[in-house]
Design a protein around this motif. Sequence first.
Motif, PDB file in Angstrom:
ATOM      1  N   LYS A 613       8.099 -16.562 -14.025  1.00  0.00           N
ATOM      2  CA  LYS A 613       6.734 -16.546 -13.493  1.00  0.00           C
ATOM      3  C   LYS A 613       6.690 -16.499 -11.963  1.00  0.00           C
ATOM      4  O   LYS A 613       5.638 -16.296 -11.375  1.00  0.00           O
ATOM      5  N   LEU A 614       7.823 -16.706 -11.338  1.00  0.00           N
ATOM      6  CA  LEU A 614       7.811 -16.842  -9.879  1.00  0.00           C
ATOM      7  C   LEU A 614       7.911 -15.510  -9.150  1.00  0.00           C
ATOM      8  O   LEU A 614       7.537 -15.393  -7.991  1.00  0.00           O
ATOM      9  N   GLU A 683      11.192 -13.119   1.498  1.00  0.00           N
ATOM     10  CA  GLU A 683      10.474 -12.676   0.296  1.00  0.00           C
ATOM     11  C   GLU A 683      10.903 -13.422  -0.953  1.00  0.00           C
ATOM     12  O   GLU A 683      10.243 -13.318  -1.972  1.00  0.00           O
ATOM     13  N   SER A 684      12.068 -14.046  -0.888  1.00  0.00           N
ATOM     14  CA  SER A 684      12.641 -14.526  -2.148  1.00  0.00           C
ATOM     15  C   SER A 684      13.080 -15.980  -2.062  1.00  0.00           C
ATOM     16  O   SER A 684      14.027 -16.380  -2.711  1.00  0.00           O
ATOM     17  N   GLU A 685      12.332 -16.736  -1.255  1.00  0.00           N
ATOM     18  CA  GLU A 685      12.684 -18.149  -1.078  1.00  0.00           C
ATOM     19  C   GLU A 685      12.529 -18.934  -2.387  1.00  0.00           C
ATOM     20  O   GLU A 685      13.186 -19.943  -2.588  1.00  0.00           O
ATOM     21  N   CYS A 686      11.647 -18.461  -3.277  1.00  0.00           N
ATOM     22  CA  CYS A 686      11.416 -19.200  -4.522  1.00  0.00           C
ATOM     23  C   CYS A 686      12.599 -19.091  -5.473  1.00  0.00           C
ATOM     24  O   CYS A 686      12.746 -19.869  -6.396  1.00  0.00           O
ATOM     25  N   MET A 687      13.464 -18.120  -5.237  1.00  0.00           N
ATOM     26  CA  MET A 687      14.603 -17.884  -6.130  1.00  0.00           C
ATOM     27  C   MET A 687      15.834 -18.550  -5.525  1.00  0.00           C
ATOM     28  O   MET A 687      16.190 -18.272  -4.383  1.00  0.00           O
ATOM     29  N   LYS A 688      16.446 -19.433  -6.308  1.00  0.00           N
ATOM     30  CA  LYS A 688      17.527 -20.237  -5.749  1.00  0.00           C
ATOM     31  C   LYS A 688      18.918 -19.731  -6.131  1.00  0.00           C
ATOM     32  O   LYS A 688      19.895 -20.439  -5.975  1.00  0.00           O
ATOM     33  N   CYS A 698       8.813 -12.984  -4.394  1.00  0.00           N
ATOM     34  CA  CYS A 698       8.112 -14.193  -4.814  1.00  0.00           C
ATOM     35  C   CYS A 698       6.593 -14.015  -4.762  1.00  0.00           C
ATOM     36  O   CYS A 698       6.070 -13.401  -3.831  1.00  0.00           O
ATOM     37  N   ARG A 699       5.941 -14.567  -5.760  1.00  0.00           N
ATOM     38  CA  ARG A 699       4.469 -14.534  -5.739  1.00  0.00           C
ATOM     39  C   ARG A 699       3.954 -15.339  -4.553  1.00  0.00           C
ATOM     40  O   ARG A 699       2.999 -14.958  -3.910  1.00  0.00           O
ATOM     41  N   GLN A 700       4.610 -16.491  -4.317  1.00  0.00           N
ATOM     42  CA  GLN A 700       4.218 -17.290  -3.156  1.00  0.00           C
ATOM     43  C   GLN A 700       5.332 -17.220  -2.134  1.00  0.00           C
ATOM     44  O   GLN A 700       6.476 -17.526  -2.444  1.00  0.00           O
ATOM     45  N   LYS A 701       4.946 -16.807  -0.938  1.00  0.00           N
ATOM     46  CA  LYS A 701       5.973 -16.674   0.092  1.00  0.00           C
ATOM     47  C   LYS A 701       5.754 -17.669   1.204  1.00  0.00           C
ATOM     48  O   LYS A 701       4.629 -18.009   1.541  1.00  0.00           O
TER      49      LYS A 701
END
Length: 703
Positions: A613-614, A683-688, A698-701
């Motif tokens: 979902k992220l 762009e992809s801080e939500c992905m670890k 990421c939907r939220q950046k």
Amino acid sequence: MAEKRLLLERADSPEAEKLEVHMTRRKSILQVIQHRHLSASCRVFALRRKSVLALVVAFVFFYFLIGRPDWVNVLDLDALHADNFLPVHHQSTAVDGFLVYSNSCRIQEVDPYKPEVMRHFKRMKYTPCQKLPPLTQVKFDEKSQKYNLRIDGEASTKYPKGHQLHCCYMVVERINESEVNYTKCHVFKGSTELPNSAEGIIVKCTSNNVQIYINGHATVPVKEAVQQRLQAASEKDTQENVVDTGKEDAKTRPLSVLMLGIDSISRVNLIRAMPKTAQYLYDNDWFELAGYNKVDDNTFPNIMAVTTGYNLGNAHKACSPLKVGGLDKCRFIWKLYQEHGYVTAYAEDAVKINTFNYLKKGFVHPPTDYYLRPYLTAAEKLLDRTVVMGLPHCLGYETAAEHVYDYAMEFTRRYLNDTYFGFFWTNTHSHSDISQTSSMDDYMVEFLQKLVLQGTMENSIVVFFSDHGLRFGPTRVTWSGHLEERLPAIFFWLPEHLRKSHPEFVQALQVNKNRLTTPYDLHLTIKHILSLSGRVDYESLGPAPDCPQCQTLLRPVPLQRSCSDVSIADHWCTCWAYESVSSSSQEIRKLGKRVVTYLNTFVAEFRNGTYAKLCVPLSLHKIRSAFRAHPNALDPEDVKTYRLIFVTLPNNGWYEATVRHNRTDESVVVTGSVSRLNVYSGESECMKDFAAKKYCYCRQKKG
Ligand SMILES: *[C@@H]1O[C@H](CO)[C@@H](O)[C@H](O)[C@H]1NC(C)=O
Ligand SMILES: *[C@@H]1O[C@H](CO)[C@@H](O)[C@H](O)[C@H]1NC(C)=O
Ligand SMILES: *[C@@H]1O[C@H](CO)[C@@H](O)[C@H](O)[C@H]1NC(C)=O
Ligand SMILES: *[C@@H]1O[C@H](CO)[C@@H](O)[C@H](O)[C@H]1NC(C)=O
Ligand SMILES: *[C@@H]1O[C@H](CO)[C@@H](O)[C@H](O)[C@H]1NC(C)=O
């Protein structure tokens, strides 16, 4: 002026190339080019409108007939100036134009000076971090077997003199991989003896209550357990080789191993950006492996292949880098050396992106006897610091990389007469572009010369190497960039006495220069070197778990070795030439869509859907270029291998994929992983996790 702006815009935009204009350049450049049998072709990127094409052609005529207009400088044609070219004389090819040439593998030589790359390359100067010399020094005292910290009398004359200079030092204490603590600040005058418990210190000085100095020093203090281990092993050696000893002690002492790694340096970028270092290695009988091919995308898997023999999947299974304590249980090569009586060290700069820490848990206990990370953590926090391209550069009086090189020098000096395994890795001067590392060229030559002077080369095997070439940025879309990324630099040093006692090793390395080789082979070579100590059998050290057909490089590697023989996926394999095909054909569009679907599924299913979902699903925007592998004996009739460079939305992500297309059942297999060619930070801080980060928008950046 209109032309100027136009050409500048074009040179900066990664448009596909369609037009090649041949140009003559200045004499000095021509000499280099002739010397290296290069075509003096200058690629000019495509422009859609014919009128602009005409302008380009007019420009070239103007250039030929009337001479170089002054504003050509601005076009960066002067990036091709002689300062940027420092020719390196070497013989690395097997047959003309190929580094490896067999029916199973043909690796093309890459021209280091291709305009498509040179336009992004600018030689850089080394600049010292501070104008003043450091006020304090540390030195190991042989008599007391302790380090002394002292104020340098000569340097102190250059510092502002108040009424009184007050100095004190704090010892850095490791809490865990990310946290350090400090002792109270111990005041000293002139000089003081450091306790053996201190492996790194921070020194501060004030004058008239104003801080005028802060610096750090890492040390390699005596450790009782290490002394005992070294002594026990050496006594055992003596007992077991009664006949050999007594004559030439140095020659019966097992070999030490020094691994010096620089992140993201292709073989070609070493030649282009560190020509003096490359020339030094070529001229001083180091052994090059010109067909050393990486096995995965980034540092972690390539270093795991070297240090454990595992591929990425099995490294995760066997070493659980995402669990606290996972990597501690892993059978790293330095552990084997430690178990067999060696002293070990590991150091790496830029603590945030350290190989075992970036998106991973690192080690609960220090992995080696000497471990620089706690000191560098403190240095990055407390010392005067500059940041270049997102990474720490200066830390106090030296660059972050120099802290690592100093440590390597001190470790190898302190244990010169013992047996050691040292792994030293730098990221900060090479990770982010192809130019920056050129500033370290002179330094690196001096560093290697210092190692020679201190006697390190007499009983150590030294591996000077990298993990891969530059992975992203404007050069990555070019064919050179593609090959460079997959072919890291690697050179071996063998001590003279080993060359004499084992001429077959010399022959093997000479042959292997032009064979397809891998990090797994390097893993086995390091095991082989350990077995030369006579303390353990090579066979009992086991194979490289994820490359059963890999082998020590001190024996000749078969000429008929293919990528699939040595666990290199097609995507990373440099053995085959590709030819350009139309990127607008139905088949290619279809393949491109399949790959994007594959990426979306990969992200959605990653870690049981944790991230589904992220991230925003990607869609295919455009296929920039497409290539088909030249048919070769290894491909079955019904399968074709394609390489696609494409762009996705909404992230404007540039990707490169290698797919195998079965035309009978229309199945598509994505080989290796899909490379990300442009930078995606922010762009992809939500992905670890790295494996999926490059495909996640990421939907939220974060801002
Ligand atoms: C390190 O210790 C700090 C404080 O004790 C703790 O908050 C942190 O989670 C620990 N980090 C690791 C990687 O263990
Ligand atoms: C940090 O050091 C101080 C003394 O300098 C000590 O009192 C404290 O307990 C230490 N903290 C940890 C977490 O070890
Ligand atoms: C190593 O041995 C040499 C020759 O015996 C000696 O000069 C040198 O001081 C020793 N070095 C160390 C660090 O023990
Ligand atoms: C994923 O889900 C399966 C089945 O529900 C489970 O067995 C497995 O442990 C999960 N894996 C992870 C990494 O969570
Ligand atoms: C291609 O697909 C056909 C049909 O499924 C299959 O028989 C053949 O073995 C496949 N080829 C390869 C090389 O996998």
